[in-house]
Design a protein around this motif. Sequence first.
Motif: not given
Length: 204
Positions: A125-143, A160-170
């Motif tokens: 997993p290659i995880i890139e996070i923008d803490e200030e914006a509360g966003t992130a991306t991840a690129r990973s392999y699956y087998t 491969r999985y290419h994902d995007r994430f956001e941070r909320a209260d939970a």
Amino acid sequence: MTPAILAWGACGRQRWLWMRPPPTSDPRSPEVSCQVKGNKRQNRYWDSHAMSNSATEIANLLYRYSELFDSGALKETAALFRQARIKVRYSDEPIDDAGLLEVWNTYVMIYPCGTPRTKHLVTNPIIEIDEEAGTATARSYYTVYQVTDDLPLQLIASGRYHDRFERADAGWHFVYRDYSLLDFTGDISAHLKVPLNIQAELQA
């Protein structure tokens, strides 16, 4: 001139005590310089600590997907994408969690043990996070490995999985997954209910 006071020492002797000057706000002074450096170190610590926690939480989402899917909990797996849109191979438009669950219920074979008899390994997993914006991306392999009563343990798919994430209260959650990045397949006849000529498509 540094002020001094007259004090009584041992054996009644008098001596002068030189008073330390009050702290100065001059940024060049050692006291202020050390304080500024300390604050910067503390800020860097908390920034790295927050990013470390975020990276762990996001990685756990990737691993939680595998754990739930391989246990046969397809409904709970799809719920991870309740706030997301998913790109799939056979649709021009992204689907939601309900559409993803429908795809799995249509195609994925569930055995009497209640599971698909698979193991999804999510790695690199290659995880890139923008803490200030509360966003992130991840690129990973699956087998994907599978074993059944008739199929010896073997690798059946990789991609491969290419994902995007956001941070909320939970906490962090999926907002997007590219589910179409299948790179290699083996014998998937014991995994899918409906035969798909995926290998021919990959080689086209």
